[in-house]
Every structure is written in C-alpha cells, then in structure tokens.
Write an enzyme that holds these catalytic residues in place. Structure first.
Site, mmCIF file in Angstrom:
data_model
loop_
_atom_site.group_PDB
_atom_site.id
_atom_site.type_symbol
_atom_site.label_atom_id
_atom_site.label_comp_id
_atom_site.label_asym_id
_atom_site.label_seq_id
_atom_site.Cartn_x
_atom_site.Cartn_y
_atom_site.Cartn_z
ATOM 1 N N ARG A 138 16.365 26.742 -45.414
ATOM 2 C CA ARG A 138 15.068 26.114 -45.719
ATOM 3 C C ARG A 138 15.265 25.001 -46.742
ATOM 4 O O ARG A 138 14.667 23.941 -46.659
ATOM 5 C CB ARG A 138 14.085 27.160 -46.224
ATOM 6 C CG ARG A 138 13.337 27.885 -45.133
ATOM 7 C CD ARG A 138 14.253 28.639 -44.156
ATOM 8 N NE ARG A 138 13.494 29.423 -43.201
ATOM 9 C CZ ARG A 138 13.157 30.705 -43.388
ATOM 10 N NH1 ARG A 138 13.574 31.359 -44.470
ATOM 11 N NH2 ARG A 138 12.446 31.326 -42.486
ATOM 12 N N ASP A 167 18.452 28.888 -39.737
ATOM 13 C CA ASP A 167 17.089 29.367 -39.484
ATOM 14 C C ASP A 167 16.388 28.285 -38.672
ATOM 15 O O ASP A 167 17.003 27.282 -38.312
ATOM 16 C CB ASP A 167 16.361 29.676 -40.805
ATOM 17 C CG ASP A 167 15.359 30.813 -40.646
ATOM 18 O OD1 ASP A 167 14.457 30.684 -39.803
ATOM 19 O OD2 ASP A 167 15.491 31.835 -41.353
ATOM 20 N N HIS A 238 14.323 32.900 -35.125
ATOM 21 C CA HIS A 238 14.698 32.043 -36.269
ATOM 22 C C HIS A 238 15.880 31.156 -35.857
ATOM 23 O O HIS A 238 16.814 30.944 -36.614
ATOM 24 C CB HIS A 238 15.070 32.894 -37.496
ATOM 25 C CG HIS A 238 13.892 33.552 -38.130
ATOM 26 N ND1 HIS A 238 13.104 32.925 -39.062
ATOM 27 C CD2 HIS A 238 13.348 34.783 -37.946
ATOM 28 C CE1 HIS A 238 12.123 33.754 -39.446
ATOM 29 N NE2 HIS A 238 12.250 34.876 -38.772
ATOM 30 N N GLU A 312 11.811 39.497 -36.728
ATOM 31 C CA GLU A 312 10.660 38.744 -36.226
ATOM 32 C C GLU A 312 10.928 38.057 -34.884
ATOM 33 O O GLU A 312 10.587 36.890 -34.705
ATOM 34 C CB GLU A 312 10.236 37.695 -37.281
ATOM 35 C CG GLU A 312 9.867 38.341 -38.609
ATOM 36 C CD GLU A 312 9.555 37.343 -39.729
ATOM 37 O OE1 GLU A 312 8.611 37.598 -40.472
ATOM 38 O OE2 GLU A 312 10.267 36.329 -39.879
ATOM 39 N N TYR A 406 12.112 40.667 -53.002
ATOM 40 C CA TYR A 406 11.879 39.320 -52.480
ATOM 41 C C TYR A 406 11.610 38.389 -53.660
ATOM 42 O O TYR A 406 10.479 38.226 -54.118
ATOM 43 C CB TYR A 406 10.744 39.330 -51.442
ATOM 44 C CG TYR A 406 11.304 39.418 -50.038
ATOM 45 C CD1 TYR A 406 12.304 40.352 -49.751
ATOM 46 C CD2 TYR A 406 10.892 38.571 -49.018
ATOM 47 C CE1 TYR A 406 12.863 40.431 -48.482
ATOM 48 C CE2 TYR A 406 11.447 38.649 -47.737
ATOM 49 C CZ TYR A 406 12.426 39.577 -47.482
ATOM 50 O OH TYR A 406 12.977 39.651 -46.237
ATOM 51 N N TRP A 445 14.637 33.508 -50.676
ATOM 52 C CA TRP A 445 14.187 32.618 -49.600
ATOM 53 C C TRP A 445 13.708 31.333 -50.249
ATOM 54 O O TRP A 445 13.132 31.361 -51.338
ATOM 55 C CB TRP A 445 13.056 33.286 -48.801
ATOM 56 C CG TRP A 445 13.481 34.559 -48.166
ATOM 57 C CD1 TRP A 445 13.163 35.831 -48.561
ATOM 58 C CD2 TRP A 445 14.337 34.715 -47.026
ATOM 59 N NE1 TRP A 445 13.755 36.751 -47.732
ATOM 60 C CE2 TRP A 445 14.479 36.106 -46.789
ATOM 61 C CE3 TRP A 445 15.002 33.820 -46.176
ATOM 62 C CZ2 TRP A 445 15.256 36.606 -45.736
ATOM 63 C CZ3 TRP A 445 15.765 34.325 -45.132
ATOM 64 C CH2 TRP A 445 15.884 35.700 -44.922
ATOM 65 N N THR A 446 13.945 30.215 -49.566
ATOM 66 C CA THR A 446 13.714 28.947 -50.274
ATOM 67 C C THR A 446 12.756 28.000 -49.545
ATOM 68 O O THR A 446 12.871 26.791 -49.669
ATOM 69 C CB THR A 446 15.060 28.238 -50.532
ATOM 70 O OG1 THR A 446 15.703 27.982 -49.272
ATOM 71 C CG2 THR A 446 15.966 29.064 -51.410
ATOM 72 N N GLU A 447 11.802 28.582 -48.795
ATOM 73 C CA GLU A 447 10.808 27.716 -48.141
ATOM 74 C C GLU A 447 10.162 26.782 -49.166
ATOM 75 O O GLU A 447 10.018 25.587 -48.933
ATOM 76 C CB GLU A 447 9.705 28.553 -47.480
ATOM 77 C CG GLU A 447 10.135 29.277 -46.223
ATOM 78 C CD GLU A 447 10.581 30.700 -46.487
ATOM 79 O OE1 GLU A 447 10.985 31.000 -47.633
ATOM 80 O OE2 GLU A 447 10.535 31.519 -45.545
HETATM 81 C C1 ACM Z 1 12.777 38.289 -43.259
HETATM 82 O O1 ACM Z 1 12.237 38.087 -44.363
HETATM 83 N N1 ACM Z 1 12.198 37.874 -42.137
HETATM 84 C C2 ACM Z 1 14.030 39.005 -43.155
#
Ligand code: ACM
Ligand code: ZN
Length: 542
Positions: A138, A167, A238, A312, A406, A445-447
C-alpha cells in the site's frame, strides 16, 4: 532495571560495573560473527570503544553454554566482571541488547565510561514466533526504512519479519520471469487519502519495488539480527496488481487495474463492477505462474515458511467459471471453499518440496480439506469458529487478532492495553491447544500510513507491548510496570530519532468530544486510553 521485554528472571544487586576504553572483552569463537555488534550497540557511546583481548584478561566475556534454551541467555553483571552465556546466536545477541539497555548506551555519546547495575539475569522467550509485519504494497518503504524497522525489531528481541510484498495496490518484488509484475503491477495512478471511503485522492501516481539484489541485502541484514524474513504473496485475492500485469490470471480475461483506493469499496460512479476478483483456481496456467514465482522467491528467502495470504477471497466468479467448475468436478470438491483449500494444498505441496511450510490468514481455514501442515494466522476482528476449531483440533496458529495487533488502527480505537493484556485464551484457544500457538505478530498495514513518522507513531509503544506479550512469562506482565519502563525507553527512542505515541499529555478542552469523529482519530498522536477519556469527560462535566 529498564529492560524491555521484561526478562524471565532478573535480580538487581548493589554496585555497578564501569565500561571504558580500558575494558577488554572476549567473545567465544562460536560467536565471532556477532562480535562487531558489541561496539555498534554499546561501544559507540564511548570516546574509545572497548577492545577484544584474551579470555584470561577480559572483564567482559561472551561464552557458549549448550544447555541454554533457543534464543535464551544468562547474564551476570558484577562490579568487576560481566559474563554472558548463550547456546546460539540469538541468545548472545539478546544478551548484548540487554546490556545495551542496562548501560543506557543510547542516551550517551562520546563519554569516557558507561555504568550498568550489578544483576543476575536468566532469560528466554515465551514464544518462538515474535513477529512484526510490514505492508510494503500500500505504501513502499525503501531499503533504509526497512533496515530501520528491523533495527527496532531487534531492539525488542522480535525475530520474525513478515513482509507483505504484494496486494491490490502494488506488486513490489522483482520477478525476472514475469517483468510486467513490476513494470505494470508496481504502479498505480493515484492514492486514496484521509481514511476509508473518503474518496479524497492524493492527485499523483505512485510506485516502487525492490530489486532482487535489494531483497538479498535486507534478508542478510535481518539475519545478522536473528530475524527471519517470511515473505507474503497474497493470493488468490488481493491480487489485482498481478492481474493488471497478466489478465489471463483471472477467470475472465478482462482488463484489470492496480487499485488506487482502499478498503474493499469502489463507489458506483467509478463504474467498475469487476474490481474485486480472485485469480482463477481452475486454469493450470495460474498454478504454473504461482509455482514459478515461488521458485524465484525461494532462492531469495531461506526461511522455512512462506505466506500466501488467502484472506477475503471473493468466490462468485469461481461459481460461474467453466475452468473452476471443471477443477471442482475433477477433484470431487464440494464447494468453492474447498476449491480454495485445493489451491492452498497445491501451493503447500510445492513449498514442501523446498522445505517450506505454508501460512494463510484465518479465512482460508474454512476449507475442510486443508492440509494440516498449513499454519493459520488468526486476524479477523469477529470471532472465527473455523480458526478456533483448527487450532483446538491440532493445527498450528499465529495470533494477530485485530483488536490487539492491528497497529494501523488509531490508539483511540485500540488502546495500548488491548495489545499489552492479550492472551490466547481470549480468542478461544483452549488451554491444551496453547502449545500449538507459535506466537504473536503485530500488523503494520499502510493504506493510510505513507510517512515514516506516522509509521513509527503507530508502531511505538505497541511494538514494545507486543514484545512483552511474545517474550515475558504471563505472570510477570504488569501494565503499570511496563509503562514505567516504557517512559525510560522513550528517552532512547528520542535519541535515536524514533517517533512514538505519548500518553502523558495535557488534553485541550473539547478535544475528547472532537475525537468522536474518525478523521480526528487519524491525526491524533496520543495513546490516550479510552477509559481515561471517559474519566476525563466525567471530570470536564463536573
Ligand atoms: C487482512 O487484514 N485482510 C489479513
Ligand atoms: Zn476460474
């Protein structure tokens, strides 16, 4: 003693040891490769660092003791001598890291001497998997940034670097057999900013990838710090960056773009009904592609694990695809979940030949036919009975529960205590299954994290809290005691130029009510615990 993570056993004694230019040290030949670390961690703070000498003349000794556990060490600091023992490289490096904190080495530069309190320490980790994930898809983190991240992991005795390399928003590793993965897949036309569903755009293209030479350099750098690098190529979903490069990877060969927005949401006006897809699990060409990618990557990453995500994954297209349907019929697969299980088993089988075990996010555990060698990683915020059944029924698991681990979430939503007070039993892991918990892992996570400052703000002090969950015996953990040590650690982070979230802040009048809006949380740099917020609010209204 301000050691993070808190050691298994530590007794402070009276007196102090003084380290100076005239102190000689001896390193067992088994640890010769680790010798340079002594001066890069501690000696750097002195005008003249200590020098190596013969064992008999040494005041500081690093010795081998085969009887000690993996990554464990024994350390004795007396007024006139320091002795550290370990069975392996990890243990001796961690003894040095503990000494670095005992000497407060990072708080000093160019001094004549440093002192450490006399003590006896016997230390070893609770879990073998002490992980941190970094999302390089991301947002791309260059080699220097990744090394800095690894340095801070080592500082906390964390030993697994889970590297999320691909991703929907970007493919970030050079694969020589498929050059379009980086030529096309590493670039996107824009980047969504300001949080989920904001639809605000940065207004410029984005890209970046690691060459194989850079990957090798990072793997070597990590290895020297006792850190194993576990790469992740997320599939079958993804996977838009790969499908943008090679659209034959999809069930239908339709155009695909690298995503420039986040979070599984595309507004109708973008007119892109086909944005969320999985790779085709029917066509043999998909398997050939995946195996070729894994073969190249196996040469770069020596770790005995490989992560393929599996989270997902939409499967509606599989239900209509003749190739997917044929694959299911030919293999007696009852539903599309089992088709994902088949896909994962084929990858697992391929990896097994290379001495590697497969790791998947917990949604992929739903398939009834999954090979038991597969390791699950439990992340979903909602309870997953399939994941619980998997570990309670004999499977191995890494715990990364959303509410605790997270680290992309703002502190106002997930306070630090969520991380610090985490225990496997809280997520349905039975007492008798707890020896199948390999450990815990924090997810960056780096969105919406594009700068180092923000990355570090979200990471610290959570990484330190995670380190204590992963390392320290449960009965030794105490949040107040941790925070006291953390406040000392903050001084070192400051000297090292590392950003972190603070808790002792004057809260301006009206902030708490403003904090109710999500946008505000994103810019908030405090891990004000929610309980304290409520207390504060009560005080305000008195
Ligand atoms: C994830 O956060 N979809 C692994
Ligand atoms: Zn298909």
């Amino acid at each position: 003693m301000n050691i993070i993570p808190k050691p298994k056993k530590a007794i402070e004694k009276s007196g102090r040891f003084t380290l100076s230019a005239s102190t000689g040290y001896y390193m067992d030949t088994a640890f010769a490769a680790q010798a340079p670390f002594l001066n890069s961690l501690i000696g750097k703070s002195l005008q003249t660092p200590p020098a190596a000498c013969a064992q008999n003349d040494a005041a500081v000794k690093f010795l081998k003791d085969e009887t000690l556990p993996e990554d464990g060490y024994r350390l004795s600091v007396a007024a006139n001598a320091i002795t550290a023992y370990a069975a392996d490289r990890g243990g001796i490096l961690y003894a040095m890291q503990t000494l670095r904190q005992l000497f407060d080495a990072d708080l000093h530069t160019g001094v004549e001497s440093l002192t450490a309190p006399c003590c006896e320490i016997e230390d070893a980790p609770r879990y073998k998997w002490r992980g941190m994930m970094l999302d390089s898809s991301r947002h791309f983190w260059d080699v220097a940034a990744v090394k800095r991240y690894l340095d801070l992991m080592f500082r906390n005795k964390i030993n697994v670097f889970h590297w999320h390399l691909t991703d929907d928003q970007g493919w970030r590793i050079e694969i020589k057999k498929y050059p379009l993965l980086t030529e096309i897949g590493s670039k996107r036309k824009d980047t969504e900013i300001h949080g989920w569903k904001s639809l605000d755009m940065e207004g410029k293209p984005y890209g970046g990838f690691y060459t194989q030479e850079e990957v090798r350099e990072i793997v070597r750098y990590a290895d020297a710090r006792n850190i194993m690098v576990v790469p992740e190529i997320d599939m079958p979903a993804h996977f838009a960056a790969a499908m943008a490069a090679y659209n034959w990877l999809g069930c239908r060969e339709i155009p695909c773009e690298v995503h420039w927005f986040f979070g599984g949401f595309v507004p109708k006006h973008m007119n892109w009904p086909d944005w969320n897809r999985s790779a085709c699990a029917g066509k043999e060409t998909t398997y050939e592609f995946v195996f070729n990618v894994l073969d190249e990557m196996a040469e770069l990453f020596p770790a005995p694990y490989f992560h393929i995500g599996g989270d997902e994954a939409p499967k509606d297209e599989w239900k209509k695809c003749p190739e997917c349907q044929k694959r299911m019929a030919d293999n007696g697969l009852k539903n599309v979940d089992e088709l994902q299980g088949y896909f994962n088993n084929r990858v697992a089988e391929h990896l097994k030949k290379k001495g590697k075990r497969l790791i998947v996010w917990n949604e992929a555990l739903k398939a009834n036919n999954l090979d038991k060698s597969v390791i699950g990683q439990y992340w979903t915020p909602q309870r997953d009975r399939y994941a619980e059944k998997y570990v309670n029924g004999g499977g191995e698991m890494i715990l990364s529960k959303h509410q605790a681990f997270y680290f992309d979430m703002y502190y106002a939503q997930y306070p630090l205590t969520n991380t610090y007070k985490f225990e496997p039993a809280k997520v349905g892991v039975k007492e008798e299954a707890q020896n199948r918990i390999l450990g815990v892992e924090g997810e960056l996570w780096t969105e919406f994290i594009g700068e180092q400052e923000k990355l570090e703000l979200n990471t610290h002090p959570r990484m330190e809290a995670l380190a204590e969950v992963a390392w320290t015996p449960k009965e030794k953990r105490d949040f107040k005691d941790f925070m006291a040590r953390m406040h000392h650690e903050e001084k070192a982070l400051e000297k090292l130029g590392v950003n972190y979230a603070v808790d002792e802040v004057a809260i301006p009048k009206g902030l708490i009510s403003r904090l109710r809006t999500e946008r505000m949380f994103y810019t908030c740099d405090q891990h004000v615990e929610m309980r304290r917020n409520r207390e504060y609010r009560a005080k305000q209204s008195e």
